[in-house]
Design a protein around this motif. Structure first.
Motif, PDB file in Angstrom:
ATOM      1  N   VAL A  56       0.578  -1.213   0.003  1.00  0.00           N
ATOM      2  CA  VAL A  56      -0.061   0.100  -0.143  1.00  0.00           C
ATOM      3  C   VAL A  56       0.824   1.487  -0.059  1.00  0.00           C
ATOM      4  O   VAL A  56       1.798   1.461   0.687  1.00  0.00           O
ATOM      5  N   ALA A  57       0.392   2.130  -0.966  1.00  0.00           N
ATOM      6  CA  ALA A  57       1.174   3.386  -1.036  1.00  0.00           C
ATOM      7  C   ALA A  57       0.049   4.626  -0.316  1.00  0.00           C
ATOM      8  O   ALA A  57      -0.993   4.525  -0.786  1.00  0.00           O
ATOM      9  N   VAL A  58       0.652   5.472   0.353  1.00  0.00           N
ATOM     10  CA  VAL A  58      -0.138   6.398   0.801  1.00  0.00           C
ATOM     11  C   VAL A  58       0.295   7.950   0.845  1.00  0.00           C
ATOM     12  O   VAL A  58       1.457   8.332   0.821  1.00  0.00           O
ATOM     13  N   SER A  59      -0.549   8.684   0.092  1.00  0.00           N
ATOM     14  CA  SER A  59      -0.125  10.297   0.020  1.00  0.00           C
ATOM     15  C   SER A  59      -1.030  10.854   0.766  1.00  0.00           C
ATOM     16  O   SER A  59      -2.595  10.649   0.648  1.00  0.00           O
ATOM     17  N   VAL A  60      -0.636  11.897   1.693  1.00  0.00           N
ATOM     18  CA  VAL A  60      -1.425  12.782   2.375  1.00  0.00           C
ATOM     19  C   VAL A  60      -1.427  14.233   2.325  1.00  0.00           C
ATOM     20  O   VAL A  60      -0.693  14.867   2.076  1.00  0.00           O
ATOM     21  N   PHE A  61      -2.662  14.466   1.597  1.00  0.00           N
ATOM     22  CA  PHE A  61      -2.816  16.200   1.364  1.00  0.00           C
ATOM     23  C   PHE A  61      -3.487  16.780   2.502  1.00  0.00           C
ATOM     24  O   PHE A  61      -4.229  16.210   3.073  1.00  0.00           O
ATOM     25  N   PRO A  62      -2.876  17.865   2.720  1.00  0.00           N
ATOM     26  CA  PRO A  62      -3.197  18.575   3.936  1.00  0.00           C
ATOM     27  C   PRO A  62      -4.631  19.050   4.381  1.00  0.00           C
ATOM     28  O   PRO A  62      -5.072  19.033   5.319  1.00  0.00           O
TER      29      PRO A  62
ATOM     30  N   LEU B 182       3.313  -1.245   3.985  1.00  0.00           N
ATOM     31  CA  LEU B 182       3.403   0.166   3.658  1.00  0.00           C
ATOM     32  C   LEU B 182       4.886   0.419   2.737  1.00  0.00           C
ATOM     33  O   LEU B 182       5.737   0.379   3.377  1.00  0.00           O
ATOM     34  N   ILE B 183       4.603   0.547   1.347  1.00  0.00           N
ATOM     35  CA  ILE B 183       5.574   0.870   0.679  1.00  0.00           C
ATOM     36  C   ILE B 183       6.090   2.491   0.216  1.00  0.00           C
ATOM     37  O   ILE B 183       6.991   2.649  -0.322  1.00  0.00           O
ATOM     38  N   HIS B 184       5.202   3.278   0.655  1.00  0.00           N
ATOM     39  CA  HIS B 184       5.274   4.660   0.253  1.00  0.00           C
ATOM     40  C   HIS B 184       4.379   5.300   1.227  1.00  0.00           C
ATOM     41  O   HIS B 184       3.206   5.126   1.391  1.00  0.00           O
ATOM     42  N   PHE B 185       5.033   6.570   1.847  1.00  0.00           N
ATOM     43  CA  PHE B 185       4.133   7.530   2.675  1.00  0.00           C
ATOM     44  C   PHE B 185       4.773   8.873   2.496  1.00  0.00           C
ATOM     45  O   PHE B 185       5.863   8.890   2.837  1.00  0.00           O
TER      46      PHE B 185
ATOM     47  N   ALA C  39       0.610  13.253 -10.055  1.00  0.00           N
ATOM     48  CA  ALA C  39       1.340  12.472 -10.726  1.00  0.00           C
ATOM     49  C   ALA C  39       2.650  12.047 -10.157  1.00  0.00           C
ATOM     50  O   ALA C  39       3.054  10.989 -10.253  1.00  0.00           O
ATOM     51  N   GLN C  40       3.424  12.926  -9.679  1.00  0.00           N
ATOM     52  CA  GLN C  40       4.516  12.719  -8.909  1.00  0.00           C
ATOM     53  C   GLN C  40       4.529  11.785  -7.921  1.00  0.00           C
ATOM     54  O   GLN C  40       5.225  10.551  -7.836  1.00  0.00           O
ATOM     55  N   GLU C  41       3.510  11.522  -7.144  1.00  0.00           N
ATOM     56  CA  GLU C  41       3.100  10.740  -6.168  1.00  0.00           C
ATOM     57  C   GLU C  41       3.011   9.187  -6.804  1.00  0.00           C
ATOM     58  O   GLU C  41       3.305   8.345  -6.331  1.00  0.00           O
ATOM     59  N   MET C  42       2.115   9.039  -7.849  1.00  0.00           N
ATOM     60  CA  MET C  42       2.027   7.819  -8.345  1.00  0.00           C
ATOM     61  C   MET C  42       3.168   7.342  -8.957  1.00  0.00           C
ATOM     62  O   MET C  42       3.574   6.141  -8.796  1.00  0.00           O
ATOM     63  N   ARG C  43       4.053   8.149  -9.477  1.00  0.00           N
ATOM     64  CA  ARG C  43       5.310   7.781 -10.011  1.00  0.00           C
ATOM     65  C   ARG C  43       6.216   7.168  -8.765  1.00  0.00           C
ATOM     66  O   ARG C  43       6.784   5.970  -8.826  1.00  0.00           O
ATOM     67  N   ALA C  44       6.134   7.621  -7.695  1.00  0.00           N
ATOM     68  CA  ALA C  44       7.193   7.295  -6.653  1.00  0.00           C
ATOM     69  C   ALA C  44       6.415   6.160  -5.954  1.00  0.00           C
ATOM     70  O   ALA C  44       7.181   5.430  -5.379  1.00  0.00           O
ATOM     71  N   ALA C  45       5.085   6.120  -6.113  1.00  0.00           N
ATOM     72  CA  ALA C  45       4.452   5.118  -4.996  1.00  0.00           C
ATOM     73  C   ALA C  45       4.569   3.850  -5.556  1.00  0.00           C
ATOM     74  O   ALA C  45       4.924   2.800  -4.627  1.00  0.00           O
ATOM     75  N   PHE C  46       4.581   3.797  -7.027  1.00  0.00           N
ATOM     76  CA  PHE C  46       4.628   2.269  -7.509  1.00  0.00           C
ATOM     77  C   PHE C  46       5.971   1.886  -8.116  1.00  0.00           C
ATOM     78  O   PHE C  46       6.074   0.907  -8.650  1.00  0.00           O
ATOM     79  N   ARG C  47       7.153   2.653  -8.069  1.00  0.00           N
ATOM     80  CA  ARG C  47       8.463   2.454  -8.465  1.00  0.00           C
ATOM     81  C   ARG C  47       8.920   1.392  -8.010  1.00  0.00           C
ATOM     82  O   ARG C  47       9.533   0.496  -8.927  1.00  0.00           O
ATOM     83  N   SER C  48       8.479   0.837  -6.959  1.00  0.00           N
ATOM     84  CA  SER C  48       9.110  -0.278  -6.258  1.00  0.00           C
ATOM     85  C   SER C  48       8.832  -1.528  -6.801  1.00  0.00           C
ATOM     86  O   SER C  48       9.038  -2.645  -6.628  1.00  0.00           O
TER      87      SER C  48
END
Length: 402
Positions: A345-351, A369-372, A391-400
């Motif tokens: 699971v990757a998580v991006s937190v928008f304020p 948790l692979i990305h936070f 888009a930047q988050e999607m690229r980083a989130a699934f790179r691994s």
């Protein structure tokens, strides 16, 4: 769009090309209804504590009737390959954009309420053709972006049971039908609920998920919030911030969800009054409303007046105000509680989300948790408001996982 290739439809599958074409008579009727709005008395407070403010909605109506151009967003939708396929008795509408880059990672992206596939239009080219937008070919995605049943251009279920669990099974069928045997899934709001259910069902091919509205609230915190207790003394600053956001939402932000969850069929007015529909949709969460109010008072934000009215118009033209509300009635899932997802699971937190999930809660809710990452701006409609960051988050989130 010349770099984005059309989907290749396999013969033998009931996948039909789809194109949006709203009759001009319906557009004219919408404008007539807006101009004929019967206005309520102005609120008697100086803030939004009584609800969506009259000056905001009157300016929205003026712009909607006189300046908004549905044909612009209609052309934008039609610039992408769109299709419909029947799954479990319901027609499912979806965008299907294959990346021009070999080896692109397939991803199914699910919107929420009061959203639609319009939320994701700004991220399609960023993700499908990253080399044209500051990324590398290794970060490319092929995208499947469906409309939830009862929403947008998807069909309206005529039987019960279309909750996030059933929708998740339909999404897995859709990805299989499109020939994807290895893919990821993304969602926020109801999109997160559906995406987490996909992860729990572990369909063949699903290797990981991303959420921009994580379900991480521990049981003890949920119980304390429900009981109106004071926050635990041992909360760290991130956790206390999340507590404060949730306490505000539970006290002031649940009216729409309670009505749609209990009596969705009562909302006839939303199908009859475009301005009533717009006001109902604007009152989703306080931070989003504050942003929208600033926009219609002349401000410049992540969303434009046209963005907001594109989405409301889609609900109006598709007559899905009540059918979309039924998802709240169908679902019995605790919205913010951890579900036991063990896939990556990757998580991006928008304020400015309803609540900003703390890292500690996310790590407990998602043991894999692979990305936070905590972003410095953006809210509930992250892909729509902040497409470049998303888009930047999607690229980083699934790179691994590539």
């Amino acid at each position: 769009m010349s770099t984005i290739t059309e989907s290749r439809i396999q013969t033998g599958h009931d996948i039909r090309p789809f194109r949006v074409d709203i009759p001009q008579a319906e557009i004219d009727d919408l404008r007539r209804r807006i101009r004929a709005t019967r206005w309520p008395a102005k609120e008697i407070v100086a803030d939004a504590s009584q609800g969506v403010q009259l000056d905001v909605v009157q300016e929205l109506a003026r712009y909607w009737a006189d300046q908004h151009d549905w044909r612009t967003v209609e052309a934008r939708l039609n610039s992408f390959p769109q299709f419909v396929t029947e799954i479990d008795g319901v027609d499912i509408h979806f965008l299907h954009v294959r990346s021009p880059h070999p080896g692109a990672l397939p991803m199914i992206v699910t919107h929420g309420w009061p959203g639609s596939v319009i939320e994701q239009l700004k991220i399609v080219e960023l993700l499908a053709d990253p080399t044209a937008h500051g990324g590398s070919a290794e970060d490319a995605f092929s995208l499947v972006i469906p409309s939830l049943p009862g929403h947008g251009f998807s069909g309206t279920p005529t039987d019960g049971g279309w909750d996030p669990v059933r929708i998740a099974r339909a999404w897995a069928e859709l990805m299989q039908r499109l020939g994807y045997d290895r893919y990821v899934a993304q969602g926020g709001d109801w999109g997160n609920a559906v995406t987490e259910q996909m992860a729990l069902q572990t369909p063949p091919g699903l290797i990981g998920i991303h959420t921009n509205m994580a379900a991480t609230v521990p049981d003890a915190i949920q119980t304390a919030l429900t009981n109106g207790d004071q926050p635990p003394a041992d909360l760290d600053p991130e956790e206390r911030g999340a507590w404060d956001q949730l306490a505000f939402f539970y006290a002031h932000g649940l009216a729409y969800a309670q009505e749609m969850g209990n009596r969705p069929q009562t909302l006839y007015a939303l199908e009859d009054s475009p301005v009533g529909l717009a006001a109902w949709m604007l009152d989703h969460d306080s931070r989003s409303y504050e942003l929208i109010a600033r926009v219609f008072r002349g401000g410049s934000e992540g969303l434009s007046r046209d963005d907001i009215l594109d989405n409301v118009s889609l609900y109006w033209f598709t007559k899905t105000a009540v059918s979309s509300a039924r998802l709240y009635w169908e679902s019995k899932l605790p919205f913010f509680a951890p579900k036991g997802v063990t896939l990556p699971v990757a998580v991006s937190v928008f304020p400015d989300e309803i609540y900003a999930a703390p890292r500690s809660w996310a790590a407990e809710a998602y043991p894999n948790l692979i990305h936070f990452n905590r972003l410095d701006r953006g809210g509930h409609f992250a892909a729509w408001e902040q497409p470049e960051l998303f888009a930047q988050e999607m690229r980083a989130a699934f790179r691994s996982l590539r």
